[in-house]
Design a protein around this motif. Structure first.
Motif, PDB file in Angstrom:
ATOM      1  N   ASN A   4      -1.236  -7.035  -3.622  1.00  0.00           N
ATOM      2  CA  ASN A   4      -0.073  -6.172  -3.812  1.00  0.00           C
ATOM      3  C   ASN A   4       0.776  -6.143  -2.539  1.00  0.00           C
ATOM      4  OD1 ASN A   4      -0.974  -5.486  -6.361  1.00  0.00           O
ATOM      5  ND2 ASN A   4      -1.914  -3.555  -5.693  1.00  0.00           N
ATOM      6  N   LEU A   5       2.084  -6.154  -2.713  1.00  0.00           N
ATOM      7  CA  LEU A   5       3.024  -5.960  -1.609  1.00  0.00           C
ATOM      8  C   LEU A   5       3.502  -4.515  -1.679  1.00  0.00           C
ATOM      9  CD1 LEU A   5       4.968  -6.915   0.649  1.00  0.00           C
ATOM     10  CD2 LEU A   5       6.512  -7.693  -1.172  1.00  0.00           C
TER      11      LEU A   5
ATOM     12  N   MET B 268     -13.702  -5.205  -1.613  1.00  0.00           N
ATOM     13  CA  MET B 268     -13.180  -5.414  -0.271  1.00  0.00           C
ATOM     14  C   MET B 268     -11.660  -5.425  -0.328  1.00  0.00           C
ATOM     15  SD  MET B 268     -12.960  -8.974   1.661  1.00  0.00           S
ATOM     16  CE  MET B 268     -11.530  -9.218   2.651  1.00  0.00           C
ATOM     17  N   THR B 269     -11.040  -4.863   0.695  1.00  0.00           N
ATOM     18  CA  THR B 269      -9.593  -4.927   0.763  1.00  0.00           C
ATOM     19  C   THR B 269      -9.166  -5.341   2.156  1.00  0.00           C
ATOM     20  OG1 THR B 269      -9.596  -3.059  -0.680  1.00  0.00           O
ATOM     21  CG2 THR B 269      -7.518  -3.648   0.254  1.00  0.00           C
ATOM     22  N   ALA B 270      -8.089  -6.088   2.218  1.00  0.00           N
ATOM     23  CA  ALA B 270      -7.538  -6.434   3.515  1.00  0.00           C
ATOM     24  C   ALA B 270      -6.065  -6.143   3.495  1.00  0.00           C
ATOM     25  CB  ALA B 270      -7.780  -7.908   3.808  1.00  0.00           C
ATOM     26  N   VAL B 271      -5.468  -5.925   4.674  1.00  0.00           N
ATOM     27  CA  VAL B 271      -4.056  -5.599   4.715  1.00  0.00           C
ATOM     28  C   VAL B 271      -3.326  -6.397   5.781  1.00  0.00           C
ATOM     29  CG1 VAL B 271      -2.398  -3.765   5.042  1.00  0.00           C
ATOM     30  CG2 VAL B 271      -4.568  -3.275   4.027  1.00  0.00           C
ATOM     31  N   LEU B 272      -2.112  -6.837   5.461  1.00  0.00           N
ATOM     32  CA  LEU B 272      -1.209  -7.457   6.419  1.00  0.00           C
ATOM     33  C   LEU B 272       0.026  -6.569   6.442  1.00  0.00           C
ATOM     34  CD1 LEU B 272      -1.420 -11.018   4.910  1.00  0.00           C
ATOM     35  CD2 LEU B 272      -2.756 -10.165   6.814  1.00  0.00           C
TER      36      LEU B 272
ATOM     37  N   ALA C 205       6.739   1.874  -2.378  1.00  0.00           N
ATOM     38  CA  ALA C 205       7.153   0.999  -3.479  1.00  0.00           C
ATOM     39  C   ALA C 205       6.104  -0.095  -3.594  1.00  0.00           C
ATOM     40  CB  ALA C 205       8.529   0.395  -3.207  1.00  0.00           C
ATOM     41  N   VAL C 206       5.416  -0.162  -4.718  1.00  0.00           N
ATOM     42  CA  VAL C 206       4.296  -1.094  -4.908  1.00  0.00           C
ATOM     43  C   VAL C 206       4.734  -2.241  -5.806  1.00  0.00           C
ATOM     44  CG1 VAL C 206       1.906  -1.351  -5.660  1.00  0.00           C
ATOM     45  CG2 VAL C 206       2.679   0.838  -4.689  1.00  0.00           C
ATOM     46  N   TYR C 207       4.736  -3.467  -5.260  1.00  0.00           N
ATOM     47  CA  TYR C 207       5.029  -4.681  -6.025  1.00  0.00           C
ATOM     48  C   TYR C 207       3.676  -5.334  -6.324  1.00  0.00           C
ATOM     49  CZ  TYR C 207       9.694  -3.893  -4.076  1.00  0.00           C
ATOM     50  OH  TYR C 207      10.900  -3.341  -3.703  1.00  0.00           O
ATOM     51  N   GLU C 208       3.231  -5.210  -7.554  1.00  0.00           N
ATOM     52  CA  GLU C 208       1.870  -5.589  -7.899  1.00  0.00           C
ATOM     53  C   GLU C 208       1.734  -7.086  -8.143  1.00  0.00           C
ATOM     54  OE1 GLU C 208       1.214  -2.889 -11.157  1.00  0.00           O
ATOM     55  OE2 GLU C 208       0.274  -1.417  -9.816  1.00  0.00           O
TER      56      GLU C 208
ATOM     57  N   GLU D 231      -1.749  -5.807   0.459  1.00  0.00           N
ATOM     58  CA  GLU D 231      -3.072  -5.288   0.114  1.00  0.00           C
ATOM     59  C   GLU D 231      -3.840  -6.368  -0.641  1.00  0.00           C
ATOM     60  OE1 GLU D 231      -4.730  -1.182  -1.785  1.00  0.00           O
ATOM     61  OE2 GLU D 231      -3.264  -2.303  -2.976  1.00  0.00           O
ATOM     62  N   VAL D 232      -4.879  -6.871  -0.021  1.00  0.00           N
ATOM     63  CA  VAL D 232      -5.692  -7.956  -0.597  1.00  0.00           C
ATOM     64  C   VAL D 232      -6.942  -7.313  -1.191  1.00  0.00           C
ATOM     65  CG1 VAL D 232      -6.802 -10.167  -0.145  1.00  0.00           C
ATOM     66  CG2 VAL D 232      -4.827  -9.462   1.232  1.00  0.00           C
ATOM     67  N   LYS D 233      -7.054  -7.393  -2.522  1.00  0.00           N
ATOM     68  CA  LYS D 233      -8.018  -6.540  -3.213  1.00  0.00           C
ATOM     69  C   LYS D 233      -9.402  -7.145  -3.414  1.00  0.00           C
ATOM     70  CE  LYS D 233      -5.020  -5.827  -6.559  1.00  0.00           C
ATOM     71  NZ  LYS D 233      -4.411  -5.296  -7.812  1.00  0.00           N
TER      72      LYS D 233
END
Length: 285
Positions: free
Chosen positions: A158-159, A1-5, A148-151, A173-175
């Protein structure tokens, strides 16, 4: 599942794309307009008046020798870079000061190189700017085109910052379901800074950055979050964006998208079947 803000900020263009033919005004002898008009008559086809170029406007002398055509685009067709006009390119590159920014954009945009996240993002137009800070330290970003992925800024979160020609989008990104249950995601306190602008709540849950005359220079639509109900393989997302505000002559107060959204880009917004909602925003001193 993934969620995004998500969060988005950018500048808005002037008018919808259009071409307008108008009678030629008296031009000084030897002027760029006169030279282009003479060249158009000689060639039997329109000729651009190169000196009249702007980010969104292109002027052509018509072969009738008496009229000109003005073409306006809703998005920049060229941007100024080191004294020259170049094709817009939001691909991220590393700057000499260590920050990250687009190769060629209509705004001055820089993303954090990692470490102290006081200036996660800074977006500027001339002497006016807005900065956004993340509440904590950041890893060095992994660059992927305009992303630009800040893991793992939080466990399994991830931001992701996405540059556009006129602004940026910010997505969390909520994994995993476990990551989504983290209390730290219930409320995230970003630090806003502004230079020669005033930040205030905008219509529909967004933000406006106003100049001294009360006109919006940058504008953000409401932040959104969505899950992966339509695609079990994708993580959930939350998004906010910031972009240049539409100028007064456009006749609209509606937000303009920070950049074109690819249908396959899950960072741009919810897809078919995804559950989504607008997120609450609270401004404090």
């Amino acid at each position: 599942m993934t969620a995004v803000l998500a969060f988005m900020l950018s500048v808005a263009p002037a008018l919808n794309s259009q071409a307008v033919a108008s009678p030629a005004l008296p031009a000084p002898l030897g002027s760029p307009e006169l030279r282009a008009s003479a060249a158009a008559v000689a060639a039997g086809e329109r000729v651009e008046v190169v000196e009249e170029r702007s980010e969104r406007e292109t002027v052509f002398a018509n072969p009738d020798g008496t009229t000109f055509t003005l073409e306006k685009s809703i998005t920049p067709v060229r941007v100024a870079r080191e004294g020259k006009w170049v094709e817009p390119d939001p691909t991220l590159v590393r700057n000499t000061d260590g920050s990250v920014g687009p190769a060629a954009a209509a705004v001055d945009l820089s993303f954090s190189a990692g470490g102290d996240a006081a200036d996660l993002v800074t977006i500027a137009k001339g002497t006016q700017s807005v900065s956004l800070g993340w509440p904590g330290a950041l890893p060095a970003p992994r660059l992927d085109g305009e992303h630009a992925v800040y893991e793992d800024v939080l466990p399994d979160v991830n931001l992701i910052l996405t540059a556009t020609v006129e602004g940026f989008r910010q997505v969390l990104e909520v994994k995993t379901p476990e990551a989504a249950a983290n209390p730290a995601l219930k409320a995230i306190e970003y630090r806003f800074g502004a230079e020669n602008l005033t930040i205030q709540a905008g219509a529909g849950g967004g933000l406006d950055a106003l100049d001294g005359n009360g006109r919006p220079v940058f504008r953000s639509p409401a932040a959104r979050m969505w899950n992966s109900a339509g695609d079990g393989a994708a993580p959930a997302q939350a998004q906010r964006s910031l972009y240049l505000a539409a100028p007064a002559e456009s006749g609209t107060d509606e937000p303009v998208a920070a950049g074109p959204n690819e249908e396959s880009d899950r960072l741009a917004g919810p897809g078919p079947g995804d559950d989504s909602s607008v997120m609450d925003l609270k401004l404090t001193d």
